[in-house]
Scaffold this active site. Structure first.
Site, mmCIF file in Angstrom:
data_model
loop_
_atom_site.group_PDB
_atom_site.id
_atom_site.type_symbol
_atom_site.label_atom_id
_atom_site.label_comp_id
_atom_site.label_asym_id
_atom_site.label_seq_id
_atom_site.Cartn_x
_atom_site.Cartn_y
_atom_site.Cartn_z
ATOM 1 C CB THR A 1 -0.948 -0.011 1.219
ATOM 2 O OG1 THR A 1 -1.856 -1.094 1.078
ATOM 3 C CG2 THR A 1 -1.715 1.282 1.363
ATOM 4 C CB THR B 1 0.672 -3.992 6.405
ATOM 5 O OG1 THR B 1 -0.603 -3.843 5.760
ATOM 6 C CG2 THR B 1 1.421 -2.666 6.398
ATOM 7 C CG ASP B 2 -2.883 -7.318 3.828
ATOM 8 O OD1 ASP B 2 -3.598 -7.270 2.816
ATOM 9 O OD2 ASP B 2 -3.034 -6.575 4.821
HETATM 10 N N1 DAS Z 1 -2.051 -3.781 0.073
HETATM 11 C C1 DAS Z 1 -1.932 -4.702 1.192
HETATM 12 C C2 DAS Z 1 -0.580 -5.359 1.136
HETATM 13 O O1 DAS Z 1 0.099 -5.176 0.140
HETATM 14 C C3 DAS Z 1 -2.084 -3.999 2.466
HETATM 15 C C4 DAS Z 1 -0.909 -3.106 2.802
HETATM 16 O O2 DAS Z 1 0.052 -2.989 2.065
HETATM 17 O O3 DAS Z 1 -0.985 -2.531 3.845
HETATM 18 O O4 DAS Z 1 -0.242 -6.068 2.088
#
Ligand code: DAS
Length: 326
Positions: free
Chosen positions: A15, A92-93
């Site tokens: 993200t 973050t995922d």
């Molecule tokens: N887009 C998701 C990811 O790539 C969420 C994020 O990045 O926070 O993990």
């Protein structure tokens, strides 16, 4: 004029690198690592920055093969001896999985810090720039050396072993759900707590065998476990309930897997606390341990899977695997 420390920024996407695309109705991968670094002017004043445009993918698209490629590239970059610290930009995922994998296979003093963002770069108040600056500050801080791979998000420092995503959308999305996080960082100021995190190291394997996570929930049978074995899973992680318990159907499936020589690690879907064998009825932790299942200690299911894949990839036998999880 003192020379500035050398910061290596490795961009993988997430993200933090996304821009709102009205046509498709939401954020999509868009920005390069260089653009993200340029959007944080103070970086250039505190460090000499080198950017590696490794990938630009949402972290749901990460795979064990990607982890291997990233680890090999980092080994090569670190071997050049230029970098005093490394920041990896990541979604973050699945950040905690990549971070823990790198923490296991990449020994060494050079701090490696993963960071990302909960808001896209085009958000009116993006968190990416501050996270990037904080991550760089920690990566270049002398007290970070020798602490393994770290996660820095929203002003908090987490070890790769402890940090986990606990909120789907809050800026404060990560927590260390076992003993406290490692510390705080804000506007150039770093303060490590006294929390100590066990560290396990396994040399980088050539390959990572398939390991699946099997959930326990009321009424589950062993269909997913059997399917995983049919797909060739070399190991299983059970996302058990409580401190490490499953129902009768899953217990029978686990016994079959163990009898077939497939190592089974018992983790828990419960975010806080550790798994440990307590109950002696069929499916209880004591019965599982006696049957030969390995308990995951403080590791959640997704991190237990990473460690089991690395241990199997490195050729560890059951006893060796059990020691990895102790
Ligand atoms: N887009 C998701 C990811 O790539 C969420 C994020 O990045 O926070 O993990």
């Amino acid at each position: 004029m003192p020379t500035k420390p050398h910061l290596l920024v490795v961009a993988t996407g997430g993200t933090i690198a996304m821009r709102l695309d009205p046509a498709s109705g939401g954020p999509v991968p868009a920005l390069t690592g260089a653009e993200l670094v340029a959007a944080v002017p103070p970086l250039a004043t505190v460090a000499e920055v080198q950017v590696e445009e490794f990938a630009n993918i949402p972290s749901e698209h990460m795979t064990p093969e990607f982890w291997l490629r990233l680890a090999r590239r980092l080994q090569a970059l670190l071997a050049q001896g230029w970098a005093d610290g490394v920041v990896i930009l990541h979604g973050t995922d699945t950040m905690e999985e990549t971070a823990f994998f790198l923490d296991i296979v990449l020994p060494g003093e050079t701090p490696i810090v993963l960071t990302g963002a909960m808001r896209a770069a085009t958000d009116p108040n993006p968190d990416g720039p501050a996270n990037l600056l904080d991550a760089a500050t920690v990566a270049l801080h002398p007290e970070s050396r020798g602490r393994g791979v770290l996660i820095v998000m929203n002003g908090q420092i987490h070890s790769a072993r402890r940090g986990t995503k606990v909120d789907t959308s809050d800026l404060d999305a990560f927590e260390s759900v076992q003993p406290p996080d490692l510390g705080r960082v804000r506007s150039g100021w770093v303060q490590f707590s006294q929390a100590w995190t066990p560290h396990v190291h396994v040399p980088l394997p050539e390959r990572l065998p398939r390991v699946d996570i099997i959930p326990m929930y009321a009424g589950v049978d062993d269909f997913a476990l059997a399917a995983a074995l049919e797909r060739g899973a070399a190991g299983l992680v059970i996302a058990s309930v409580g401190a490490g318990n499953v129902n009768e159907a899953l217990y029978q499936g686990i016994l079959k897997a163990l009898a077939a020589g497939v190592p089974v690690v018992i983790s828990s879907r419960v975010p806080f606390g550790r798994v440990r064998p307590i109950y002696a009825y069929a499916g209880g932790g004591v019965a599982l341990q006696r049957a030969g299942a390995i308990f995951a200690n403080d590791l959640n299911p997704q991190k237990s899977r990473v460690l089991l894949m690395v241990g199997l990839g490195a050729g560890y036998d059951r006893e060796g695997l059990a020691r990895l999880f102790e």
